[in-house]
Design a protein around this motif. Sequence first.
Motif, short mmCIF file in Angstrom:
data_model
loop_
_atom_site.label_atom_id
_atom_site.label_comp_id
_atom_site.label_asym_id
_atom_site.label_seq_id
_atom_site.Cartn_x
_atom_site.Cartn_y
_atom_site.Cartn_z
N MET A 38 0.87 -1.18 0.00
CA MET A 38 0.00 0.00 0.00
C MET A 38 0.90 1.23 0.00
O MET A 38 1.35 1.70 1.04
N VAL A 87 -2.74 3.23 -2.64
CA VAL A 87 -3.62 4.18 -1.95
C VAL A 87 -3.78 5.41 -2.84
O VAL A 87 -2.82 6.13 -3.07
N THR A 116 -4.79 5.98 3.95
CA THR A 116 -4.28 4.64 4.25
C THR A 116 -5.20 3.92 5.23
O THR A 116 -5.48 2.72 5.07
N ASN A 168 -8.07 2.75 3.19
CA ASN A 168 -7.72 1.63 2.32
C ASN A 168 -7.68 0.31 3.10
O ASN A 168 -8.15 -0.73 2.63
#
Length: 352
Positions: free
Chosen positions: A113, A131, A148, A151
């Motif tokens: 990520m 992200v 984040t 996500n």
Amino acid sequence: MITEYLKETPEKLKLIIENSRDLFAEVKKQDINRIIITGSGTSYHSGAQVQQKMREISGISVEAYYPFLITKELLASDANHTLFVGISQGGSSYSTYNVMKMAKDLGCKVASMAGAENALIDEPSDYILTVLCGEEKAGAKTKGFYSTKLNLLLLALSIGQENGTLNQDEYDEIIETLKNTADHFLNVYYSAETWVNNNADRLKHAKEIRIVGTKELYGDTLESALKLLETMRVPVTGYEFEEFIHGIYNAVNEDSTIIVLNPSNDPRIEKLINVLSEWTNNIYVIGTKVEGLEEEKNFVIESGDNYLYNSFVYPIAIQLICAVVPKLKGIDPSRPKDPQFHMKLESKKLNR
């Protein structure tokens, strides 16, 4: 620069929600019964803040660790059914990259990520879960933190729906809550902006700062402390409430600035503030109003016990302190003290 990124945040959150079904379409179908999240600084705080909610909505084990805590022994248990998620907003953290490679070698499914495409941490990844927050050039990251967290929550939602932990109505309810939170983000932002400006002249004289938060906001508490430390350039520490009252209070004196994240009506928090007020006049509260505290030092957030809402709005006021107050001290809060620091320490990959 920080304020502009903050104002971009709601639209980025909505974009991330809109794209989540496609982003997690493949990974949610894997046989996963454990998620391990790792990253440094803001990236770790994102995982620490949402890990409990991820457990609830995914129905599986979720753990967040700093990269230096990741060992072969930690990963040895059921590696083939473990999803190892490495987070780095810039995507260039060597510490995160190295433990992701170790996890892959041990048989874990590995996902990245990053806040940008074609990142270093994408290289060892089986699943690239970018992200979609866009570039953030300020050294002190803000919109990347919210993006984040979102996500990660959406990853857990996708897995929970796939494995039957959540039914469609439950899934839709959480998605609606997240969308509504994005819609309310700027309302809180502008209220917080007024509150910060009203207290800025006092805050600029802070010599050391303690952030105290409840367990539901522990990751946000750590992140708030980091952001203040990065931008105010004074000693700052963050503690969960129970930990703070088990000894940390001894260091409070007339030079201490205390900021309390107070989402609950726990009477002990008000008692703590009353005791600390005998030692320092520099106490501020974000959340539930504390009677007896000067009116302008209370930043009231009406949210009840909505965990998802709280986690996306409580950090805003502190991030605005970071944007506004350092400038009064002659500090550019968007620029690290040494922009070449990570290159000198070889802790991040140089982006050419």
